[in-house]
Design an enzyme around this catalytic site. Structure first.
Site, PDB file in Angstrom:
ATOM      1  N   GLU A 170      10.760  20.239   4.190  1.00  0.00           N
ATOM      2  CA  GLU A 170      10.719  21.266   3.166  1.00  0.00           C
ATOM      3  C   GLU A 170      10.826  22.623   3.845  1.00  0.00           C
ATOM      4  O   GLU A 170      10.039  22.932   4.737  1.00  0.00           O
ATOM      5  CB  GLU A 170       9.390  21.153   2.418  1.00  0.00           C
ATOM      6  CG  GLU A 170       9.393  21.766   1.063  1.00  0.00           C
ATOM      7  CD  GLU A 170       8.115  21.458   0.292  1.00  0.00           C
ATOM      8  OE1 GLU A 170       8.211  21.206  -0.899  1.00  0.00           O
ATOM      9  OE2 GLU A 170       7.032  21.475   0.885  1.00  0.00           O
ATOM     10  N   GLU A 181       0.107  16.231  -4.336  1.00  0.00           N
ATOM     11  CA  GLU A 181       0.208  17.027  -3.103  1.00  0.00           C
ATOM     12  C   GLU A 181      -1.003  17.937  -2.926  1.00  0.00           C
ATOM     13  O   GLU A 181      -1.373  18.693  -3.826  1.00  0.00           O
ATOM     14  CB  GLU A 181       1.489  17.876  -3.134  1.00  0.00           C
ATOM     15  CG  GLU A 181       1.680  18.694  -1.868  1.00  0.00           C
ATOM     16  CD  GLU A 181       3.045  19.370  -1.794  1.00  0.00           C
ATOM     17  OE1 GLU A 181       3.732  19.464  -2.834  1.00  0.00           O
ATOM     18  OE2 GLU A 181       3.420  19.800  -0.682  1.00  0.00           O
TER      19      GLU A 181
HETATM   20 MN    MN Z   1       5.174  20.605   0.053  1.00  0.00          MN
END
Ligand code: MN
Length: 282
Positions: free
Chosen positions: A240, A147
């Site tokens: 998220e 990420e």
């Molecule tokens: Mn994230």
């Protein structure tokens, strides 16, 4: 349409059986395909219980985590790197144990603010560890993506281009995990990183600029989803969001979750799923 998912911290802050049940059942009730389960402490996760709950509710799982100061595989200290690999190996084992398809997140760095730019030794430790992790994931049949996060959460790679360069150095086929919250801080726009990463783009987090309700902040989701459709991305897209309403003792300080952005996870998740599906449809 892409499989849509939600991060478990929308529902619960721990992974005891009652919490896991609540997270899995709520995810299914809202109509998501995937539950993203954080593995900050993989030893505490009961894989058998998790797999049963997922199977009973017809859900897929993915896993994410960020490393801490004591487990930072980009540390100059080989002992800290070894600790980090222990944690990552346990995460792969847990993920494999409940049949997770993807492992993603900040697997290559401490998730937190560094006081200096990365050094050549740190970068070498990071690159070697990611090549090693790729092998662990390949053996377990799990797709690995790293990420890209903002400057306050890593000094290794803050843009998609920087992550592509890091992955090139590993010499293995690792995916890029993009996140609209971080892209909104660091990138020139939200379409460019999607186009630049091409087939390496293999995981997407959807988060608003303040990490609360989608569409109430500064993220240009039309631009992002336009690019997602344009490149024909078919991988997971997971929502998220974090609020001080749901507390996890590891993630609260890592993500600076000081503010109460919502109290009703179900209302939030229901809204997010509809928002994502609408924009994906175009
Ligand atoms: Mn994230």
């Amino acid at each position: 349409m892409n499989p849509l998912g939600v991060h478990a911290l929308v529902w619960v802050g721990d992974w005891s059986e009652p919490s896991a049940r609540k997270a899995v059942e709520s995810t299914r009730e809202v109509g998501f395909d995937i539950l993203e389960i954080p593995l900050l402490d993989p030893w505490s996760v009961d894989a058998g219980m998790t797999r049963r709950l997922l199977d009973d509710n017809g859900l897929q799982a993915t896993c994410s985590l960020g490393l801490g100061r004591d487990t930072d595989v980009s540390s100059e200290d080989p002992a800290v790197v070894a600790k980090g690999r222990e944690l990552l190996a346990a995460a792969v084992e847990a993920a494999h144990g409940f049949g997770a398809t993807h492992l993603c997140g900040v697997l290559y760095s401490m998730m937190g603010k560094y006081g200096a730019p990365i050094t050549p030794t740190s970068r070498q430790h990071c690159v070697e560890s990611m090549a090693w992790l790729h092998e662990q994931c390949a053996q377990a049949g799990i797709a690995l993506s790293l990420e890209v996060v903002n400057r306050y959460e890593t000094n290794v790679a803050n843009t998609a281009q920087e992550m592509l360069a890091l992955i090139d150095e590993t010499g293995v086929d690792i995916g890029v995990h993009l996140d609209s919250y971080h892209m909104n801080i660091e990138e020139n726009g939200l379409a460019e990183p999607v186009r630049e990463t091409g087939e390496r783009f293999r995981y997407l987090h959807i988060g608003e600029s303040h990490r609360g309700y989608l569409g109430t902040g500064n993220v240009d989701f039309d631009q992002l989803f336009g690019a997602v459709r344009e490149v024909g991305y078919t991988g997971p897209i997971t929502f998220e969001s974090f609020s001080s309403a749901v507390v996890n003792e590891d993630l609260t300080p890592m993500l600076a979750l000081w503010r109460n952005l919502w109290t009703d996870g179900k209302d939030l998740a229901t809204h997010a799923r509809a928002f994502m599906a609408e924009r994906l449809a175009g």
